[in-house]
Design an enzyme around this catalytic site. Sequence first.
Site, PDB file in Angstrom:
ATOM      1  N   ASN A   1      40.643  36.179  14.242  1.00 49.85           N
ATOM      2  CA  ASN A   1      40.791  37.402  15.258  1.00 49.85           C
ATOM      3  C   ASN A   1      41.389  36.971  16.491  1.00 49.85           C
ATOM      4  O   ASN A   1      40.757  36.367  17.333  1.00 49.85           O
ATOM      5  CB  ASN A   1      39.537  38.146  15.374  1.00 49.85           C
ATOM      6  CG  ASN A   1      39.609  39.561  15.883  1.00 49.85           C
ATOM      7  OD1 ASN A   1      40.785  39.963  16.285  1.00 49.85           O
ATOM      8  ND2 ASN A   1      38.648  40.212  16.007  1.00 49.85           N
TER       9      ASN A   1
ATOM     10  N   ARG B   1      21.089  45.486  13.351  1.00 49.01           N
ATOM     11  CA  ARG B   1      21.535  44.641  14.456  1.00 49.01           C
ATOM     12  C   ARG B   1      21.606  45.642  15.718  1.00 49.01           C
ATOM     13  O   ARG B   1      22.293  46.833  15.436  1.00 49.01           O
ATOM     14  CB  ARG B   1      22.662  44.049  14.825  1.00 49.01           C
ATOM     15  CG  ARG B   1      22.916  42.873  15.925  1.00 49.01           C
ATOM     16  CD  ARG B   1      24.450  42.743  15.932  1.00 49.01           C
ATOM     17  NE  ARG B   1      25.617  43.528  16.115  1.00 49.01           N
ATOM     18  CZ  ARG B   1      26.760  43.146  16.365  1.00 49.01           C
ATOM     19  NH1 ARG B   1      27.078  42.059  16.318  1.00 49.01           N
ATOM     20  NH2 ARG B   1      27.641  43.984  16.566  1.00 49.01           N
TER      21      ARG B   1
ATOM     22  N   TYR C   1      30.325  44.455  24.683  1.00 47.56           N
ATOM     23  CA  TYR C   1      30.611  44.137  23.421  1.00 47.56           C
ATOM     24  C   TYR C   1      29.601  44.649  22.590  1.00 47.56           C
ATOM     25  O   TYR C   1      28.656  44.957  22.747  1.00 47.56           O
ATOM     26  CB  TYR C   1      30.367  42.434  23.367  1.00 47.56           C
ATOM     27  CG  TYR C   1      30.155  42.148  21.812  1.00 47.56           C
ATOM     28  CD1 TYR C   1      28.744  42.168  21.447  1.00 47.56           C
ATOM     29  CD2 TYR C   1      31.298  42.169  20.797  1.00 47.56           C
ATOM     30  CE1 TYR C   1      28.599  41.965  19.918  1.00 47.56           C
ATOM     31  CE2 TYR C   1      30.856  42.056  19.501  1.00 47.56           C
ATOM     32  CZ  TYR C   1      29.610  41.927  19.191  1.00 47.56           C
ATOM     33  OH  TYR C   1      29.502  41.900  17.767  1.00 47.56           O
TER      34      TYR C   1
ATOM     35  N   ASP D   1      22.624  40.292  19.488  1.00 47.44           N
ATOM     36  CA  ASP D   1      23.528  39.453  19.676  1.00 47.44           C
ATOM     37  C   ASP D   1      24.011  39.237  21.251  1.00 47.44           C
ATOM     38  O   ASP D   1      24.689  40.312  21.794  1.00 47.44           O
ATOM     39  CB  ASP D   1      24.914  39.839  18.970  1.00 47.44           C
ATOM     40  CG  ASP D   1      25.933  38.717  18.816  1.00 47.44           C
ATOM     41  OD1 ASP D   1      26.841  38.742  18.079  1.00 47.44           O
ATOM     42  OD2 ASP D   1      25.927  37.778  19.782  1.00 47.44           O
TER      43      ASP D   1
ATOM     44  N   HIS E   1      26.187  37.256  22.540  1.00 49.97           N
ATOM     45  CA  HIS E   1      27.299  37.230  22.425  1.00 49.97           C
ATOM     46  C   HIS E   1      27.773  36.069  23.447  1.00 49.97           C
ATOM     47  O   HIS E   1      28.984  36.222  24.130  1.00 49.97           O
ATOM     48  CB  HIS E   1      28.296  38.383  22.646  1.00 49.97           C
ATOM     49  CG  HIS E   1      29.287  38.455  21.477  1.00 49.97           C
ATOM     50  ND1 HIS E   1      30.606  38.608  22.210  1.00 49.97           N
ATOM     51  CD2 HIS E   1      29.464  38.487  20.356  1.00 49.97           C
ATOM     52  CE1 HIS E   1      31.613  38.731  20.940  1.00 49.97           C
ATOM     53  NE2 HIS E   1      31.000  38.541  20.166  1.00 49.97           N
TER      54      HIS E   1
ATOM     55  N   GLU F   1      20.975  36.406  18.912  1.00 44.08           N
ATOM     56  CA  GLU F   1      22.151  35.615  18.464  1.00 44.08           C
ATOM     57  C   GLU F   1      22.910  35.046  19.683  1.00 44.08           C
ATOM     58  O   GLU F   1      23.071  35.983  20.649  1.00 44.08           O
ATOM     59  CB  GLU F   1      23.014  36.518  17.438  1.00 44.08           C
ATOM     60  CG  GLU F   1      24.306  35.797  17.380  1.00 44.08           C
ATOM     61  CD  GLU F   1      25.085  36.579  16.261  1.00 44.08           C
ATOM     62  OE1 GLU F   1      24.660  37.803  15.796  1.00 44.08           O
ATOM     63  OE2 GLU F   1      26.183  36.307  16.099  1.00 44.08           O
TER      64      GLU F   1
ATOM     65  N   GLU G   1      28.527  31.243  14.807  1.00 46.75           N
ATOM     66  CA  GLU G   1      29.955  31.859  14.143  1.00 46.75           C
ATOM     67  C   GLU G   1      31.294  31.345  14.683  1.00 46.75           C
ATOM     68  O   GLU G   1      32.131  31.516  13.985  1.00 46.75           O
ATOM     69  CB  GLU G   1      30.067  33.443  14.332  1.00 46.75           C
ATOM     70  CG  GLU G   1      29.933  33.941  15.967  1.00 46.75           C
ATOM     71  CD  GLU G   1      29.766  35.123  15.946  1.00 46.75           C
ATOM     72  OE1 GLU G   1      28.874  35.866  15.552  1.00 46.75           O
ATOM     73  OE2 GLU G   1      30.593  35.887  16.659  1.00 46.75           O
TER      74      GLU G   1
ATOM     75  N   ARG H   1      25.251  30.221  11.534  1.00 45.09           N
ATOM     76  CA  ARG H   1      26.203  31.622  11.202  1.00 45.09           C
ATOM     77  C   ARG H   1      27.295  31.416  10.929  1.00 45.09           C
ATOM     78  O   ARG H   1      28.036  32.268  10.767  1.00 45.09           O
ATOM     79  CB  ARG H   1      26.064  32.226  12.562  1.00 45.09           C
ATOM     80  CG  ARG H   1      24.751  32.776  13.252  1.00 45.09           C
ATOM     81  CD  ARG H   1      24.384  34.214  12.607  1.00 45.09           C
ATOM     82  NE  ARG H   1      25.276  35.175  13.114  1.00 45.09           N
ATOM     83  CZ  ARG H   1      26.013  36.156  12.397  1.00 45.09           C
ATOM     84  NH1 ARG H   1      26.115  35.962  11.239  1.00 45.09           N
ATOM     85  NH2 ARG H   1      26.847  37.015  12.990  1.00 45.09           N
TER      86      ARG H   1
ATOM     87  N   HIS I   1      28.406  34.859   8.979  1.00 43.19           N
ATOM     88  CA  HIS I   1      28.964  35.718   9.805  1.00 43.19           C
ATOM     89  C   HIS I   1      29.799  36.960   8.822  1.00 43.19           C
ATOM     90  O   HIS I   1      30.522  36.205   8.072  1.00 43.19           O
ATOM     91  CB  HIS I   1      30.099  34.964  10.562  1.00 43.19           C
ATOM     92  CG  HIS I   1      30.684  35.662  11.676  1.00 43.19           C
ATOM     93  ND1 HIS I   1      31.997  35.365  12.048  1.00 43.19           N
ATOM     94  CD2 HIS I   1      30.098  36.796  12.512  1.00 43.19           C
ATOM     95  CE1 HIS I   1      31.922  36.158  13.100  1.00 43.19           C
ATOM     96  NE2 HIS I   1      31.188  36.991  13.541  1.00 43.19           N
TER      97      HIS I   1
ATOM     98  N   GLU J   1      25.240  39.293   7.170  1.00 42.03           N
ATOM     99  CA  GLU J   1      25.870  40.143   8.203  1.00 42.03           C
ATOM    100  C   GLU J   1      26.684  41.141   7.409  1.00 42.03           C
ATOM    101  O   GLU J   1      27.736  40.513   6.585  1.00 42.03           O
ATOM    102  CB  GLU J   1      26.532  39.653   9.292  1.00 42.03           C
ATOM    103  CG  GLU J   1      27.232  40.755  10.278  1.00 42.03           C
ATOM    104  CD  GLU J   1      27.798  39.979  11.419  1.00 42.03           C
ATOM    105  OE1 GLU J   1      28.088  38.801  11.528  1.00 42.03           O
ATOM    106  OE2 GLU J   1      28.078  40.837  12.511  1.00 42.03           O
TER     107      GLU J   1
ATOM    108  N   TRP K   1      33.213  37.381  26.815  1.00 40.75           N
ATOM    109  CA  TRP K   1      32.888  38.616  26.291  1.00 40.75           C
ATOM    110  C   TRP K   1      31.842  38.924  25.347  1.00 40.75           C
ATOM    111  O   TRP K   1      31.655  38.204  24.497  1.00 40.75           O
ATOM    112  CB  TRP K   1      34.098  39.130  25.814  1.00 40.75           C
ATOM    113  CG  TRP K   1      34.353  40.695  25.327  1.00 40.75           C
ATOM    114  CD1 TRP K   1      34.035  41.777  25.870  1.00 40.75           C
ATOM    115  CD2 TRP K   1      34.447  40.815  23.908  1.00 40.75           C
ATOM    116  NE1 TRP K   1      34.211  42.898  25.019  1.00 40.75           N
ATOM    117  CE2 TRP K   1      34.355  42.223  23.885  1.00 40.75           C
ATOM    118  CE3 TRP K   1      34.387  40.151  22.957  1.00 40.75           C
ATOM    119  CZ2 TRP K   1      34.244  43.084  22.474  1.00 40.75           C
ATOM    120  CZ3 TRP K   1      34.563  40.879  21.507  1.00 40.75           C
ATOM    121  CH2 TRP K   1      34.479  42.169  21.367  1.00 40.75           C
TER     122      TRP K   1
HETATM  123  C1  CS2 Z   1      29.841  39.372  16.234  1.00 39.86           C
HETATM  124  C2  CS2 Z   1      31.361  39.375  15.794  1.00 39.86           C
HETATM  125  O1  CS2 Z   1      29.419  40.033  14.250  1.00 39.86           O
HETATM  126  C3  CS2 Z   1      29.244  39.292  15.312  1.00 39.86           C
HETATM  127  O2  CS2 Z   1      27.978  38.590  15.292  1.00 39.86           O
HETATM  128  O3  CS2 Z   1      29.793  38.061  17.123  1.00 39.86           O
HETATM  129  O4  CS2 Z   1      31.737  40.785  15.526  1.00 39.86           O
HETATM  130  C4  CS2 Z   1      32.566  38.871  16.647  1.00 39.86           C
HETATM  131  O5  CS2 Z   1      32.626  39.707  18.037  1.00 39.86           O
HETATM  132  C5  CS2 Z   1      33.964  38.928  16.233  1.00 39.86           C
HETATM  133  O6  CS2 Z   1      33.824  38.210  14.998  1.00 39.86           O
HETATM  134  C6  CS2 Z   1      34.908  38.305  17.241  1.00 39.86           C
HETATM  135  O7  CS2 Z   1      36.140  38.329  16.478  1.00 39.86           O
HETATM  136 MG    MG Z   2      27.996  37.268  16.821  1.00 40.22          MG
END
Ligand code: CS2
Ligand code: MG
Length: 401
Positions: free
Chosen positions: A37, A144, A156, A209, A211, A235, A261, A282, A311, A338, A401
Amino acid sequence: MKIVDAEVVVTSPGRNFVTLKLTTDEGLTGLGDATLNGRELAVVSYLTDHVTPLLIGLDPHRVEDTWQSLYRGAYWRRGPVTMAAVDVALWDIKAKAAGLPLYQLLGGASRERIGTYGHANGRDIPELLDSVRARLAEGCPAVRIQSGVPGLKAVYGVSDTDDTGAPVLHQQARPLVEDWDTAAYLRHVPTVFEAVRAEFGAELPLLHDSHHRLTPVQAARLGKDLEPYRPFWLEDCTPAENQEALRLVRRSTTTPLAVGEVFNTVYDYQTLVTEQLIDYVRSAVTHFGGVTPLRKLFDFAAQYQIKSAIHGPEDISPVGMAAAVHLDLAVHNFGIQEYSGHTPLTDEVFRHAYTFSDGHLHPGDAPGIGVELDEELAAAHPYSAAYLPVNRLHDGTVHDW
Ligand code: CS2
Ligand code: MG
């Protein structure tokens, strides 16, 4: 059998996806997800310019040898770009050649179906509660929860899905700059859990999350503050490249922790797993080098009572999701999957055998990973540059972010 063609397909049915398609001299094809991404074209070039020419003529059944050759042969190993796609495409071919769904080559089914968690989010708490109701109506066994933070315009995980639950995708041609205030976030998240518990009770598994946005002591603070609400997990509570940071968090709270992830090799987890600093790993096949290494990670984690939690947001393509669901069905230490789903158009481009019903997934029994790529439809939706947002603090300092 040998590989006679290798094609990298870039398509954007609402968001960008990169797919590797291998074809053998016996007419079998295999797909691998190479979606990264915001950096998609880096992987396209890596595969097209440096990898696919080396695959022509190889025996697709030599999955382990090909993985080791690409990992060690790259010399500049590790990272999300070099670990994409090939392994899954080879497993897809191998399973198709055997006439079996992939999970049967991974030890067969260890369960009947795969429990998921869905994304619930809202700009404020009432909107979040409505989003939780929508996930529960879909049968999600776990949710979540992400919400806006008073005083911040956007954060986010909020407005990631519209009111129908369809993913709202980040398609900005340049990174959006969003503002961030950790203190406001730390004050707000416990009130979010309080409201969701008050509305839905003590039993609903709730995940959150962070993040990567907290320091270790801030993560410890949040983990402790959430203990009364018994989260299923917290997370990415702090950037975990510094694996030792999780020691401080772990000794400060019993809130279960999920990490990984953004990790690409087992070495990213070594301290986290051997010191049992986390409870869930993850990584997804898409960014971890495929089924071969991810299965090894899960077996390593199982020795420490750590479970899988692959993930699965919308930027893991249906090809990556399909491979995940086969692994989920087979491994013993499955934790949770997820699943935020994809747009109907994406599901047309990537017709998949896996099914989602009553909050659970199943890979189906189509040979291979069970995904067919509609290349004509894929070509009708070309790549468009898209970047994830970045955060800046009120003084302008850039932040995770
Ligand atoms: C996030 C993701 O799903 C999650 O746990 O951390 O959506 C993440 O923001 C995206 O994969 C980034 O591309
Ligand atoms: Mg995540």
